[in-house]
Motif scaffolding. Structure first.
Motif, PDB file in Angstrom:
ATOM      1  N   LEU A  86      24.558 -22.090 -24.984  1.00 53.21           N
ATOM      2  CA  LEU A  86      24.776 -23.442 -24.474  1.00 53.21           C
ATOM      3  C   LEU A  86      26.232 -23.627 -24.060  1.00 53.21           C
ATOM      4  N   CYS A  87      27.144 -23.117 -24.871  1.00 55.74           N
ATOM      5  CA  CYS A  87      28.568 -23.197 -24.524  1.00 55.74           C
ATOM      6  C   CYS A  87      28.857 -22.480 -23.206  1.00 55.74           C
ATOM      7  N   ALA A  88      28.252 -21.302 -23.054  1.00 58.62           N
ATOM      8  CA  ALA A  88      28.459 -20.534 -21.828  1.00 58.62           C
ATOM      9  C   ALA A  88      27.984 -21.319 -20.607  1.00 58.62           C
ATOM     10  N   PHE A  89      26.855 -22.006 -20.744  1.00 61.09           N
ATOM     11  CA  PHE A  89      26.324 -22.804 -19.629  1.00 61.09           C
ATOM     12  C   PHE A  89      27.261 -23.968 -19.297  1.00 61.09           C
ATOM     13  N   ILE A  90      27.742 -24.664 -20.319  1.00 59.33           N
ATOM     14  CA  ILE A  90      28.636 -25.813 -20.102  1.00 59.33           C
ATOM     15  C   ILE A  90      29.939 -25.364 -19.454  1.00 59.33           C
ATOM     16  N   GLU A  91      30.503 -24.282 -19.961  1.00 57.73           N
ATOM     17  CA  GLU A  91      31.746 -23.763 -19.398  1.00 57.73           C
ATOM     18  C   GLU A  91      31.535 -23.271 -17.970  1.00 57.73           C
ATOM     19  N   SER A  92      30.412 -22.607 -17.736  1.00 58.01           N
ATOM     20  CA  SER A  92      30.097 -22.128 -16.396  1.00 58.01           C
ATOM     21  C   SER A  92      29.945 -23.290 -15.430  1.00 58.01           C
ATOM     22  N   LEU A  93      29.229 -24.337 -15.847  1.00 59.15           N
ATOM     23  CA  LEU A  93      29.042 -25.516 -14.998  1.00 59.15           C
ATOM     24  C   LEU A  93      30.379 -26.149 -14.649  1.00 59.15           C
ATOM     25  N   TYR A  94      31.272 -26.211 -15.626  1.00 63.54           N
ATOM     26  CA  TYR A  94      32.579 -26.834 -15.414  1.00 63.54           C
ATOM     27  C   TYR A  94      33.421 -26.036 -14.418  1.00 63.54           C
ATOM     28  N   PHE A  95      33.554 -24.736 -14.654  1.00 65.24           N
ATOM     29  CA  PHE A  95      34.441 -23.932 -13.817  1.00 65.24           C
ATOM     30  C   PHE A  95      33.839 -23.649 -12.436  1.00 65.24           C
ATOM     31  N   VAL A  96      32.510 -23.537 -12.356  1.00 67.05           N
ATOM     32  CA  VAL A  96      31.872 -23.339 -11.056  1.00 67.05           C
ATOM     33  C   VAL A  96      32.196 -24.493 -10.121  1.00 67.05           C
ATOM     34  N   ASN A  97      32.084 -25.708 -10.641  1.00 69.06           N
ATOM     35  CA  ASN A  97      32.317 -26.869  -9.787  1.00 69.06           C
ATOM     36  C   ASN A  97      33.794 -27.105  -9.525  1.00 69.06           C
ATOM     37  N   MET A  98      34.678 -26.708 -10.443  1.00 68.01           N
ATOM     38  CA  MET A  98      36.105 -26.828 -10.184  1.00 68.01           C
ATOM     39  C   MET A  98      36.521 -25.893  -9.054  1.00 68.01           C
ATOM     40  N   LEU A 158      29.811 -21.983 -32.087  1.00 65.66           N
ATOM     41  CA  LEU A 158      31.250 -22.198 -31.934  1.00 65.66           C
ATOM     42  C   LEU A 158      31.512 -23.461 -31.147  1.00 65.66           C
ATOM     43  N   LYS A 159      32.786 -23.828 -31.075  1.00 66.02           N
ATOM     44  CA  LYS A 159      33.204 -24.957 -30.264  1.00 66.02           C
ATOM     45  C   LYS A 159      33.471 -24.470 -28.846  1.00 66.02           C
ATOM     46  N   CYS A 160      32.869 -25.131 -27.885  1.00 64.60           N
ATOM     47  CA  CYS A 160      32.997 -24.703 -26.495  1.00 64.60           C
ATOM     48  C   CYS A 160      34.443 -24.827 -26.017  1.00 64.60           C
ATOM     49  N   PHE A 161      34.819 -23.942 -25.107  1.00 61.31           N
ATOM     50  CA  PHE A 161      36.162 -23.846 -24.557  1.00 61.31           C
ATOM     51  C   PHE A 161      37.171 -23.381 -25.614  1.00 61.31           C
ATOM     52  N   HIS A 162      36.685 -22.837 -26.714  1.00 63.94           N
ATOM     53  CA  HIS A 162      37.533 -22.282 -27.757  1.00 63.94           C
ATOM     54  C   HIS A 162      36.973 -20.916 -28.168  1.00 63.94           C
ATOM     55  N   ASN A 163      37.856 -20.106 -28.731  1.00 61.53           N
ATOM     56  CA  ASN A 163      37.444 -18.855 -29.387  1.00 61.53           C
ATOM     57  C   ASN A 163      36.661 -17.911 -28.482  1.00 61.53           C
ATOM     58  N   MET A 164      37.076 -17.819 -27.233  1.00 59.26           N
ATOM     59  CA  MET A 164      36.464 -16.818 -26.366  1.00 59.26           C
ATOM     60  C   MET A 164      36.918 -15.430 -26.788  1.00 59.26           C
ATOM     61  N   SER A 165      36.124 -14.433 -26.444  1.00 63.86           N
ATOM     62  CA  SER A 165      36.464 -13.069 -26.816  1.00 63.86           C
ATOM     63  C   SER A 165      37.681 -12.597 -26.014  1.00 63.86           C
ATOM     64  N   GLU A 166      38.235 -11.479 -26.433  1.00 61.51           N
ATOM     65  CA  GLU A 166      39.402 -10.925 -25.737  1.00 61.51           C
ATOM     66  C   GLU A 166      39.070 -10.530 -24.300  1.00 61.51           C
ATOM     67  N   LYS A 167      37.780 -10.275 -24.014  1.00 61.80           N
ATOM     68  CA  LYS A 167      37.388  -9.915 -22.650  1.00 61.80           C
ATOM     69  C   LYS A 167      37.699 -11.046 -21.669  1.00 61.80           C
ATOM     70  N   ALA A 168      37.607 -12.260 -22.161  1.00 59.46           N
ATOM     71  CA  ALA A 168      37.861 -13.407 -21.293  1.00 59.46           C
ATOM     72  C   ALA A 168      39.324 -13.477 -20.870  1.00 59.46           C
ATOM     73  N   TRP A 169      40.200 -12.853 -21.655  1.00 57.11           N
ATOM     74  CA  TRP A 169      41.631 -12.916 -21.378  1.00 57.11           C
ATOM     75  C   TRP A 169      42.193 -11.551 -20.970  1.00 57.11           C
ATOM     76  N   SER A 170      41.330 -10.688 -20.462  1.00 60.12           N
ATOM     77  CA  SER A 170      41.811  -9.397 -19.983  1.00 60.12           C
ATOM     78  C   SER A 170      42.676  -9.607 -18.747  1.00 60.12           C
ATOM     79  N   ILE A 171      43.691  -8.785 -18.620  1.00 53.98           N
ATOM     80  CA  ILE A 171      44.645  -8.947 -17.520  1.00 53.98           C
ATOM     81  C   ILE A 171      43.978  -8.838 -16.149  1.00 53.98           C
TER      82      ILE A 171
END
Length: 329
Positions: A86-98, A158-171
């Motif tokens: 559910l968090c992934a969907f909410i985050e995806s919806l937010y960033f897709v539209n931004m 988890l709380k959405c927009f928090h605690n993403m894995s290290e893959k999300a912050w790969s260079i």
């Protein structure tokens, strides 16, 4: 998207950020939803002949509405745990539209640049088919690029927009987001806006076109400033947060400041949904000419005071005198 560390306490930072989010996001949600819903209804009901500009604006309004609809979910599930899917969907919806909004805004600016630079070709090439294909391509790309979001969470709940894995912050990923999601669109915006301003300032017969050029220059300038103010801070925050997650930045106080900065910058990015409606839709020549203002006032009485005010009439006169090529700004 905030950082968590055993050495640092982010409780006070998150508490302040949440207060600001609720205080600003709720008015943004209400005002943005009203303005964009009204704009969509006007384009669909009153804009009889669709053009490239109208297609872009409709898609921009849709992107803004969807982003605004994701805000309540973002606010609620950023303080309440939810399943990772559910968090992934909410985050995806937010960033897709931004990012959808960013690319569509750039398309409008580039289209206006072509129209101003090559007015005859620009006027002749107003078929909406090309704009429809471009918008479909944009939506397909941003949704496809959001798919990795579903593997960026470490925990099931988890709380959405928090605690993403290290893959999300790969260079490589963050560099790609910064370059293709912001720097390239920003470069196109700056170049096209600068060229448009230069062309308008160098037009002949300045005495005859002084008023209309002033209105067009104002819209172009505001457009660029809004883009910079809304989207520059959040991408700077993403870059800084990447440095934190890559352990380049170790100072606890600096980590806390970056955590607050990225959360506040996302709030300012949301303001673009309201500013789009104000500076794009109500400046369109077709919107003013083909909309019956009496009908608008009947449907939405809140515009009645504006309709009788002298400053609103003055803005209408300035805007309506703009050339056809500039109307879509």
């Amino acid at each position: 998207m905030t950082n968590r560390s055993e050495e640092c306490n982010f409780t006070s930072i998150d508490s302040l950020a949440k207060t600001l989010q609720f205080g600003i996001s709720i008015p943004t949600f209400i005002l943005g939803l009203v303005l964009n819903t009204l704009a969509l209804s006007m384009f669909c009901c009153f804009w009889k002949k669709q053009t490239k500009t109208s297609v872009y604006m409709i898609n921009l309004a849709i992107a803004d509405v969807l982003l605004l609809l994701s805000l309540p979910l973002k606010l609620y599930y950023s303080v309440t745990e939810a399943p990772g899917l559910l968090c992934a969907f909410i985050e995806s919806l937010y960033f897709v539209n931004m990012y959808g909004s960013i690319f569509i805004i750039v398309c409008i600016t580039v289209d206006r640049y072509i129209c101003i630079r090559h007015p005859f070709e620009g006027r002749a090439n107003q078929s909406p088919k090309c704009a429809i294909l471009i918008c479909c391509f944009i939506w397909a790309i941003v949704w496809l690029c959001s798919s990795p979001m579903y593997v960026f969470h470490k925990d099931e709940n988890l709380k959405c927009f928090h605690n993403m894995s290290e893959k999300a912050w790969s260079i490589p990923l963050i560099v790609s987001v910064e370059i293709f999601g912001f720097l390239i669109p920003l470069s196109a915006m700056v170049f096209c806006s600068a060229q448009n301003i230069s062309i308008l300032l160098n037009q002949k017969s300045r005495d005859k076109k002084k008023e209309e050029d002033s209105g067009s220059l104002r819209v172009i300038t505001i457009n660029l400033v809004v883009f910079l103010v809304c989207f520059t801070p959040v991408h700077l925050g993403i870059c800084l947060q990447c440095l934190v997650r890559q352990h380049v930045i170790e100072d606890c106080s600096l980590k806390q400041n970056i955590s607050l900065f990225i959360q506040v910058s996302m709030i300012f990015a949301n303001l673009n949904c309201c500013l789009d409606a104000i500076f794009y839709y109500f400046a369109a020549k077709e919107f003013r000419e083909k909309t019956n203002m009496k009908t608008v006032i009947e449907l939405c009485p809140v515009f009645k005071p504006c309709a009788i005010r002298q400053d609103c009439l003055q803005w209408k006169n300035i805007s309506s005198s703009a050339p056809t090529c500039l109307a879509g700004l």
